[in-house]
Design a protein around this motif. Sequence first.
Motif, PDB file in Angstrom:
ATOM      1  N   ARG A  67      41.047  32.555  35.145  1.00 28.00           N
ATOM      2  CA  ARG A  67      42.279  33.282  34.800  1.00 28.00           C
ATOM      3  C   ARG A  67      43.275  32.371  34.099  1.00 28.00           C
ATOM      4  NH1 ARG A  67      44.705  34.500  39.510  1.00 28.00           N
ATOM      5  NH2 ARG A  67      46.262  35.856  38.551  1.00 28.00           N
ATOM      6  N   GLU A  98      35.844  40.098  37.360  1.00 29.69           N
ATOM      7  CA  GLU A  98      36.401  41.322  37.944  1.00 29.69           C
ATOM      8  C   GLU A  98      37.842  41.549  37.486  1.00 29.69           C
ATOM      9  OE1 GLU A  98      35.779  40.825  42.163  1.00 29.69           O
ATOM     10  OE2 GLU A  98      33.704  41.541  42.008  1.00 29.69           O
ATOM     11  N   TRP A  99      38.027  41.525  36.160  1.00 31.53           N
ATOM     12  CA  TRP A  99      39.378  41.598  35.631  1.00 31.53           C
ATOM     13  C   TRP A  99      40.064  42.916  35.935  1.00 31.53           C
ATOM     14  CZ3 TRP A  99      41.392  44.462  31.306  1.00 31.53           C
ATOM     15  CH2 TRP A  99      40.468  45.312  30.671  1.00 31.53           C
ATOM     16  N   ARG A 100      39.321  43.943  36.222  1.00 29.48           N
ATOM     17  CA  ARG A 100      39.921  45.238  36.558  1.00 29.48           C
ATOM     18  C   ARG A 100      40.622  45.203  37.907  1.00 29.48           C
ATOM     19  NH1 ARG A 100      40.813  48.555  32.319  1.00 29.48           N
ATOM     20  NH2 ARG A 100      38.926  49.216  31.262  1.00 29.48           N
ATOM     21  N   THR A 101      40.399  44.156  38.689  1.00 30.40           N
ATOM     22  CA  THR A 101      41.075  44.005  39.980  1.00 30.40           C
ATOM     23  C   THR A 101      42.306  43.108  39.877  1.00 30.40           C
ATOM     24  OG1 THR A 101      39.809  42.055  40.710  1.00 30.40           O
ATOM     25  CG2 THR A 101      38.833  44.220  41.125  1.00 30.40           C
ATOM     26  N   TRP A 102      42.563  42.546  38.700  1.00 30.80           N
ATOM     27  CA  TRP A 102      43.729  41.670  38.547  1.00 30.80           C
ATOM     28  C   TRP A 102      45.020  42.486  38.621  1.00 30.80           C
ATOM     29  CZ3 TRP A 102      41.805  38.532  33.654  1.00 30.80           C
ATOM     30  CH2 TRP A 102      40.674  37.779  34.025  1.00 30.80           C
ATOM     31  N   ALA A 104      48.547  44.262  37.611  1.00 31.07           N
ATOM     32  CA  ALA A 104      48.734  45.212  36.522  1.00 31.07           C
ATOM     33  C   ALA A 104      49.154  44.537  35.219  1.00 31.07           C
ATOM     34  CB  ALA A 104      49.764  46.265  36.926  1.00 31.07           C
ATOM     35  N   GLU A 106      48.499  41.554  34.117  1.00 26.76           N
ATOM     36  CA  GLU A 106      47.373  40.842  33.515  1.00 26.76           C
ATOM     37  C   GLU A 106      46.399  41.818  32.868  1.00 26.76           C
ATOM     38  OE1 GLU A 106      47.568  37.129  36.713  1.00 26.76           O
ATOM     39  OE2 GLU A 106      45.830  38.473  36.715  1.00 26.76           O
ATOM     40  N   ARG A 107      46.093  42.903  33.563  1.00 30.13           N
ATOM     41  CA  ARG A 107      45.204  43.909  32.975  1.00 30.13           C
ATOM     42  C   ARG A 107      45.803  44.480  31.703  1.00 30.13           C
ATOM     43  NH1 ARG A 107      45.369  46.005  38.241  1.00 30.13           N
ATOM     44  NH2 ARG A 107      46.265  47.945  37.448  1.00 30.13           N
ATOM     45  N   GLU A 111      44.232  44.421  27.904  1.00 29.30           N
ATOM     46  CA  GLU A 111      43.987  45.675  27.188  1.00 29.30           C
ATOM     47  C   GLU A 111      44.752  45.713  25.862  1.00 29.30           C
ATOM     48  OE1 GLU A 111      45.235  48.372  30.171  1.00 29.30           O
ATOM     49  OE2 GLU A 111      43.333  48.295  31.281  1.00 29.30           O
ATOM     50  N   THR A 141      33.285  44.111  27.933  1.00 30.61           N
ATOM     51  CA  THR A 141      34.407  44.028  28.870  1.00 30.61           C
ATOM     52  C   THR A 141      34.432  45.193  29.847  1.00 30.61           C
ATOM     53  OG1 THR A 141      36.009  45.298  27.557  1.00 30.61           O
ATOM     54  CG2 THR A 141      35.771  42.933  27.050  1.00 30.61           C
TER      55      THR A 141
END
Length: 233
Positions: A67, A98-102, A104, A106-107, A111, A141
């Motif tokens: 990260r 597991e970037w979808r768990t970072w 908000a 950061e996500r 995006e 991704t």
Amino acid sequence: MGDAVDELYGVFGLIRRPARVEGCSHCVGPDEDRRLLDRPLRSLPPEDLARYAAKALNTWGGAEEFRYFVPRLLECAAADAFGYPDPEIVFGKLVTAEWRTWVADERAAVEAFLRAWWAEALEDHPVRPGIATRLSCLATTGVGLDPFLSAWGRLATTAAIRHLREFVIDDVEWWPDPRLIVFWDRHGPGYRQVITWLTDGRLVAAVEAAFEGETRDDVLELLAEIHTALAPG
């Protein structure tokens, strides 16, 4: 694109620089991480980061260290600055991390970067890496490709048309069944989304609509080539 890169560095800049980035003793030298950590992240040369980019999350470092490096990794991969690893490998590590768990912010920064990188391609031709590589990177991704394909399918720029002509001729094998021939997981949802977009009639209709409104002979020739590839009958 510049704003999206700045946002990456701003958001991920809140992550503290690791003291060390430990790796497999058989794969990574005992002080090899020093070249990654002894200068500001944004000025880290791609050649110093490339080896980590290839080994990250496998034999060198974990998700927290990854990260910290995300802004520079994505910036370099998006410019195809590594040579090796290929951009698809680097973008694919987002899923491993597991970037979808970072959080908000950061996500959202990732995006926004992906959207800006794609929009850049639709405005310019040629681009490096090419649009086929960019599309496969997006697929690695785990993001849904429909918004990106819809933006492309509007054929709003000459660049988008030129990219599409190259894609349907150089990056798709049509016989006996359509198949993408660059770096793809053929069992992944992104692959199926692209094949469906190419074959369900939406793109043919978009090309025909663009043809009706176009007057430039060179662009009409491009559209005709695309239409022949999509609907040879």
